[in-house]
Scaffold this motif. Structure first.
Motif, PDB file in Angstrom:
ATOM      1  N   UNK A  53      -4.110  72.976  33.171  1.00  0.00           N
ATOM      2  CA  UNK A  53      -2.872  72.557  32.549  1.00  0.00           C
ATOM      3  C   UNK A  53      -2.191  73.711  31.837  1.00  0.00           C
ATOM      4  N   UNK A  54      -1.061  73.412  31.207  1.00  0.00           N
ATOM      5  CA  UNK A  54      -0.258  74.438  30.545  1.00  0.00           C
ATOM      6  C   UNK A  54      -0.535  74.532  29.053  1.00  0.00           C
ATOM      7  N   UNK A  55      -1.493  73.773  28.536  1.00  0.00           N
ATOM      8  CA  UNK A  55      -1.775  73.777  27.102  1.00  0.00           C
ATOM      9  C   UNK A  55      -2.928  74.693  26.736  1.00  0.00           C
ATOM     10  N   UNK A  56      -3.495  75.386  27.697  1.00  0.00           N
ATOM     11  CA  UNK A  56      -4.703  76.152  27.432  1.00  0.00           C
ATOM     12  C   UNK A  56      -4.803  77.328  28.383  1.00  0.00           C
ATOM     13  N   UNK A  57      -5.631  78.296  27.998  1.00  0.00           N
ATOM     14  CA  UNK A  57      -5.985  79.386  28.892  1.00  0.00           C
ATOM     15  C   UNK A  57      -7.337  79.171  29.546  1.00  0.00           C
TER      16      UNK A  57
ATOM     17  N   UNK B  11      -6.219  67.132  28.622  1.00  0.00           N
ATOM     18  CA  UNK B  11      -5.936  66.550  29.920  1.00  0.00           C
ATOM     19  C   UNK B  11      -6.354  65.104  30.024  1.00  0.00           C
ATOM     20  N   UNK B  12      -6.270  64.604  31.254  1.00  0.00           N
ATOM     21  CA  UNK B  12      -6.597  63.219  31.558  1.00  0.00           C
ATOM     22  C   UNK B  12      -7.538  63.187  32.758  1.00  0.00           C
ATOM     23  N   UNK B  13      -8.213  62.044  32.902  1.00  0.00           N
ATOM     24  CA  UNK B  13      -9.112  61.861  34.034  1.00  0.00           C
ATOM     25  C   UNK B  13      -8.850  60.493  34.649  1.00  0.00           C
ATOM     26  N   UNK B  14      -8.573  60.469  35.952  1.00  0.00           N
ATOM     27  CA  UNK B  14      -8.196  59.247  36.652  1.00  0.00           C
ATOM     28  C   UNK B  14      -8.698  59.298  38.094  1.00  0.00           C
TER      29      UNK B  14
ATOM     30  N   UNK C 226      -3.812  68.933  32.048  1.00  0.00           N
ATOM     31  CA  UNK C 226      -4.593  69.040  33.254  1.00  0.00           C
ATOM     32  C   UNK C 226      -5.059  67.659  33.692  1.00  0.00           C
ATOM     33  N   UNK C 227      -5.361  67.516  34.989  1.00  0.00           N
ATOM     34  CA  UNK C 227      -5.776  66.236  35.541  1.00  0.00           C
ATOM     35  C   UNK C 227      -7.080  66.418  36.307  1.00  0.00           C
ATOM     36  N   UNK C 228      -8.126  65.734  35.868  1.00  0.00           N
ATOM     37  CA  UNK C 228      -9.351  65.628  36.656  1.00  0.00           C
ATOM     38  C   UNK C 228      -9.298  64.319  37.424  1.00  0.00           C
ATOM     39  N   UNK C 229      -9.573  64.365  38.712  1.00  0.00           N
ATOM     40  CA  UNK C 229      -9.573  63.140  39.502  1.00  0.00           C
ATOM     41  C   UNK C 229     -10.972  62.853  40.023  1.00  0.00           C
ATOM     42  N   UNK C 230     -11.327  61.577  40.083  1.00  0.00           N
ATOM     43  CA  UNK C 230     -12.657  61.216  40.568  1.00  0.00           C
ATOM     44  C   UNK C 230     -12.555  60.248  41.738  1.00  0.00           C
TER      45      UNK C 230
ATOM     46  N   UNK D 131      -4.596  69.875  39.136  1.00  0.00           N
ATOM     47  CA  UNK D 131      -5.360  68.698  39.535  1.00  0.00           C
ATOM     48  C   UNK D 131      -6.689  69.193  40.088  1.00  0.00           C
ATOM     49  N   UNK D 132      -7.777  68.775  39.456  1.00  0.00           N
ATOM     50  CA  UNK D 132      -9.114  69.234  39.845  1.00  0.00           C
ATOM     51  C   UNK D 132      -9.953  68.037  40.266  1.00  0.00           C
ATOM     52  N   UNK D 133     -10.265  67.886  41.558  1.00  0.00           N
ATOM     53  CA  UNK D 133     -11.126  66.780  41.979  1.00  0.00           C
ATOM     54  C   UNK D 133     -12.563  66.986  41.497  1.00  0.00           C
ATOM     55  N   UNK D 134     -13.180  65.905  41.046  1.00  0.00           N
ATOM     56  CA  UNK D 134     -14.601  65.908  40.688  1.00  0.00           C
ATOM     57  C   UNK D 134     -15.380  65.406  41.896  1.00  0.00           C
ATOM     58  N   UNK D 135     -16.311  66.205  42.378  1.00  0.00           N
ATOM     59  CA  UNK D 135     -17.124  65.814  43.530  1.00  0.00           C
ATOM     60  C   UNK D 135     -18.545  65.546  43.057  1.00  0.00           C
TER      61      UNK D 135
END
Length: 335
Positions: free
Chosen positions: A7-11, A173-176, A199-203, A273-277
């Protein structure tokens, strides 16, 4: 793997795929025991992965304990995220999103994970009771104490996420869920995340195995074990039919095609967007990694996009698709 800021809120830089540790443990069922978990973890690290996701609820804390052993002497190589809320309900004062629950859960997670800080602490589920201000001030307090670096919200409605993003610089971020069978977050959650730089983590990238096509072949798995609906005569059937057609035309396994679609969808977003595997074997992990270098024809993407487009009347920010119905926290009256 390539890396991007979450995301844009962090390094904070994370890899293209996050490793989910929900199946690390020894309880009954299809699990990755500590030896298998080490093989998967090492394969993920060798592939360049650095983002680990777990929860105090996974395997009743055993997932965190297994990870604690795996992270020994190499903790600083990884971005470590865990969650609190605890499901299913185990006691009025042992669950939920309150400051009390958060602090107790973080202390226990730190012990199991063999570390003195978390990169990300997610609230696993909204409890319907705790005010968002209490959650955010708890994030701030834990950040000042050095026990967490960032906070995040998992499975919260978009309007609560937007309100939180305005109030708290700690929110990362969020996770969805996101996959070909569940694109509900595109309605409200993804636009909110893009607007606020979250940032977005997706599962569930393969919809708990439904997008591998294995259930069409009569194989057993998570959905058959839980007696959940595999598909219906409507859109789910259309999506699976289209996926299998594209898979045959592309000469690739359905799961890899589904991952290619998801990664292409992530590339089109204006936030990470980062997929969680959640592989149980190194071979499954390699299938996910290979999808990073696999691309479909534009016509294939178009067909998958059209078949899986959320119905107009579906304006929910997210939907579990039945996976977590048995874990929903009961409503608690506020007096």
């Amino acid at each position: 793997m390539r890396y991007q800021t979450f995301g844009r809120r962090t390094g904070l830089r994370v890899s293209e795929l996050a490793l989910g540790a929900a199946m690390f443990g020894t309880r009954p069922g299809v699990r990755a025991n500590p030896e298998q978990a080490r093989a998967v973890f090492d394969a993920y690290a060798d592939a360049g992965g650095n983002f680990i996701d777990t929860s105090d609820a996974y395997e009743r804390g055993e997932s965190e304990a297994v990870l604690g052993d795996l992270l020994r002497d190499r903790r600083e190589q990884f971005v470590l995220a865990t969650k609190y809320t605890r499901m299913p309900l185990t006691g009025v004062n042992l669950t939920g999103n309150s400051r009390r629950t958060a602090i107790r859960s973080v202390e226990a997670s730190l012990r199991r994970l063999n570390t003195d800080y978390l990169d990300v602490l997610w609230v696993h589920l909204p409890d319907g009771v705790t005010p968002i201000d209490e959650i955010l001030t708890t994030f701030d307090d834990l950040t000042r104490s050095g026990k967490i670096l960032h906070g995040g919200l998992s499975n919260f409605p978009a309007w609560r996420v937007a309100a939180a993003a305005v109030k708290s610089p700690t929110l990362l971020g969020v996770q969805e869920p996101l996959n070909l069978l569940n694109r509900g977050l595109e309605r409200e959650m993804l636009p909110a995340a893009e607007a606020f730089g979250l940032g977005v983590c997706t599962y569930f990238p393969l919809a708990s195995g439904r997008l591998t096509g294995k259930y069409r072949q009569g194989e057993k798995g998570r959905f058959t074990d839980m007696n959940l609906p595999l598909e219906d005569a409507g859109q789910r059937k259309t999506v699976l039919d289209t996926l299998l057609e594209v898979s045959q035309e592309a000469g690739e396994a359905p799961g890899r095609v589904a991952m290619a679609w998801l990664l292409a969808r992530a590339d089109r977003a204006t936030t990470a967007i980062v997929p969680i595997v959640g592989p149980r074997t190194p071979e499954q992990l390699q299938d996910y990694v290979k999808a990073l270098a696999f691309d479909l024809d534009p016509e294939h993407y178009r067909r998958l996009d059209e078949a899986s487009a959320p119905p107009i009347e579906d304006n929910t920010s997210h939907s579990f698709g039945g996976e977590f119905d048995r874990f929903k926290l009961p409503a608690v009256p506020v007096v």
